[in-house]
Write a protein that holds these residues in place. Sequence first.
Motif, short mmCIF file in Angstrom:
data_model
loop_
_atom_site.label_atom_id
_atom_site.label_comp_id
_atom_site.label_asym_id
_atom_site.label_seq_id
_atom_site.Cartn_x
_atom_site.Cartn_y
_atom_site.Cartn_z
N GLY A 104 46.01 47.46 39.70
CA GLY A 104 46.70 47.80 38.46
C GLY A 104 46.08 47.18 37.23
N ALA A 105 45.63 45.93 37.35
CA ALA A 105 44.94 45.28 36.24
C ALA A 105 43.44 45.44 36.36
CB ALA A 105 45.30 43.81 36.16
N ILE A 106 42.88 45.10 37.54
CA ILE A 106 41.42 45.14 37.73
C ILE A 106 41.10 45.72 39.10
CG2 ILE A 106 39.30 43.78 37.82
CD1 ILE A 106 40.64 41.63 36.16
N PHE A 107 40.17 46.67 39.11
CA PHE A 107 39.65 47.24 40.35
C PHE A 107 38.17 46.89 40.44
CE2 PHE A 107 37.37 50.33 42.82
CZ PHE A 107 38.19 50.65 43.87
N VAL A 108 37.74 46.38 41.61
CA VAL A 108 36.34 46.02 41.81
C VAL A 108 35.86 46.55 43.16
CG1 VAL A 108 34.71 44.11 42.19
CG2 VAL A 108 36.44 43.94 40.39
N ARG A 109 34.73 47.21 43.15
CA ARG A 109 34.00 47.50 44.38
C ARG A 109 32.54 47.13 44.15
NH1 ARG A 109 32.50 53.02 47.83
NH2 ARG A 109 31.58 51.84 49.55
N GLY A 110 32.02 46.18 44.95
CA GLY A 110 30.60 45.83 44.91
C GLY A 110 30.28 44.70 43.94
N GLY A 111 29.01 44.26 43.96
CA GLY A 111 28.56 43.19 43.10
C GLY A 111 29.24 41.88 43.45
N ARG A 112 29.53 41.07 42.43
CA ARG A 112 30.27 39.82 42.58
C ARG A 112 31.38 39.78 41.53
NH1 ARG A 112 28.15 35.38 44.88
NH2 ARG A 112 30.36 34.85 45.13
N PHE A 113 32.46 39.06 41.87
CA PHE A 113 33.63 39.02 40.99
C PHE A 113 34.25 37.63 41.04
CE2 PHE A 113 38.33 40.22 40.56
CZ PHE A 113 38.29 40.21 39.18
N LYS A 114 34.67 37.13 39.87
CA LYS A 114 35.26 35.80 39.76
C LYS A 114 36.33 35.80 38.68
CE LYS A 114 32.59 32.60 37.88
NZ LYS A 114 31.54 31.56 37.75
N VAL A 115 37.44 35.08 38.94
CA VAL A 115 38.55 34.93 38.00
C VAL A 115 38.77 33.45 37.77
CG1 VAL A 115 41.00 35.34 37.59
CG2 VAL A 115 39.65 37.04 38.85
N VAL A 116 38.77 33.02 36.49
CA VAL A 116 38.94 31.61 36.17
C VAL A 116 39.96 31.45 35.03
CG1 VAL A 116 37.79 29.47 35.45
CG2 VAL A 116 36.52 31.17 36.79
N ASN A 117 40.93 30.57 35.24
CA ASN A 117 41.88 30.21 34.19
C ASN A 117 42.45 31.45 33.48
OD1 ASN A 117 43.26 28.04 32.84
ND2 ASN A 117 42.09 28.56 31.01
N SER A 118 43.01 32.34 34.27
CA SER A 118 43.56 33.57 33.71
C SER A 118 44.96 33.82 34.27
CB SER A 118 42.64 34.75 34.03
OG SER A 118 41.42 34.64 33.31
N ARG A 119 45.69 34.68 33.55
CA ARG A 119 47.06 35.00 33.94
C ARG A 119 47.19 36.50 34.14
NH1 ARG A 119 50.21 31.51 29.33
NH2 ARG A 119 49.32 33.19 28.05
N PHE A 120 47.98 36.88 35.14
CA PHE A 120 48.26 38.28 35.45
C PHE A 120 49.77 38.44 35.48
CE2 PHE A 120 44.07 37.34 36.89
CZ PHE A 120 43.34 38.48 36.65
N VAL A 121 50.28 39.27 34.58
CA VAL A 121 51.72 39.33 34.35
C VAL A 121 52.20 40.78 34.42
CG1 VAL A 121 53.58 38.78 32.74
CG2 VAL A 121 51.54 37.33 32.82
N ASP A 122 53.15 41.05 35.33
CA ASP A 122 53.87 42.33 35.37
C ASP A 122 52.94 43.53 35.50
OD1 ASP A 122 56.17 40.86 35.10
OD2 ASP A 122 56.39 41.23 32.96
N ASN A 123 51.96 43.43 36.40
CA ASN A 123 51.08 44.56 36.67
C ASN A 123 51.64 45.41 37.81
OD1 ASN A 123 48.69 43.98 34.81
ND2 ASN A 123 48.95 42.02 35.85
N ARG A 124 51.18 46.66 37.89
CA ARG A 124 51.73 47.62 38.84
C ARG A 124 50.64 48.47 39.47
NH1 ARG A 124 55.27 44.72 37.69
NH2 ARG A 124 57.36 45.16 36.86
#
Length: 399
Positions: free
Chosen positions: A219-239
């Motif tokens: 709902g917020a982020i879709f990833v296929r392939g490569g590399r992915f990283k999340v740092v010091n972030s907030r995810f609120v009320d996604n669907r």
Amino acid sequence: MRRKSLVALFVLGLAAAALPACGAAGPADSPAAPVAASGTAAGPTDSPTAGPAVTPTARTGLGAAKPSASPSTPSFRAGNPGGGAVVPAEARAVDTSHPTRTVGTGTAASCTSDAVVKAVAAGGIITFDCGPTPVTIQMKATAKVVNSHGPRIVLDGGGKVTLSGGGKRRILYLNTCDQAQGWTTSHCQNQDHPQLTVQNLTFANGDSTGDRTEGGGGGAIFVRGGRFKVVNSRFVDNRCDRTGPDLGGAALRVLSQYENKPVYVVNSTFTGGVCANGAAMSSIGVSWTVLNSVFRDNRAVGTGANPARAGTSGGGSGGAIYCDGNEFTVRIAGTIIEGNRANEGGGAIFFVSNDRTGTLRIEHSTLRRNPSQGFETRGFPGIFFLGARPPTVIASTLA
């Protein structure tokens, strides 16, 4: 739950990219036969695997890049500050003091959806200059990574920026096997770029409902392939979609990573997510390292599990985290997972390794009040697990 192949061999000459397999469990994976916990002794250390070191390519466009006052200085704090898990170098925030480009020219009005979309498509290290106070950017279109740009794409909101899907759309998209975003290798499902990092940002009200491309979710982020990283972030009320046996990830949906290196989630918070499965994070055949983070009040609302029981649409597993596939690892350290709920299995975590090679390790973490309305693994409250051995639990509370 039925078995599917993880990845299909990809050839550029094919007319379309092969879809990822949704590794669902076979007949022996029935919720009626949970694995009994035989103990919580520590197993071998699951040390993170180092990722490729790539220097970002500078590109022009979207005005002049403006140096940050200091590298990634957030005005908010996400995650679990008391977590205490050591964060390896490759999992830390990227230095954005010398950005490739900047979204905005010093005012909230200059920070637009169009500017974000163009910046993400152009690639490189992206910062925001939206004025002195926090700002919410209402996304009018999904920002999509162009696979030939980068090879590193970094979005750093400086702790002041919220990207909102407005309850209408997914916010951010990376797919190395999407022809529309360009094919850059003959093996799109296993390439080391693009490398996407999001840091010091809030992602709110993203919604991928109705988009079943690559199985849906994210709902917020879709990833296929490569590399992915999340740092010091907030995810609120996604669907994402409320029904379906295997789709998920109200906040994050990840389908493959280069050489099965882990997705890092560090010092981040996930709240209020709703999806059929994995109301915060969902993946197929992907390894995760989750450090010093918080998952709270997320709900897997599907009904019927996987495969879907007769007369149901399926889903309802993984109130916070849903992981499926064959060989993958999940390590959770210094993290709080509480108040999440699953209509079926795993109010906190749903973990199924079809070939029983996958491992789950929980260190110095607290999992509490995560009801599984249908089924869970005996001795591990809030968890449904099928893998190589019972989950390794070290200095943690499961209640």
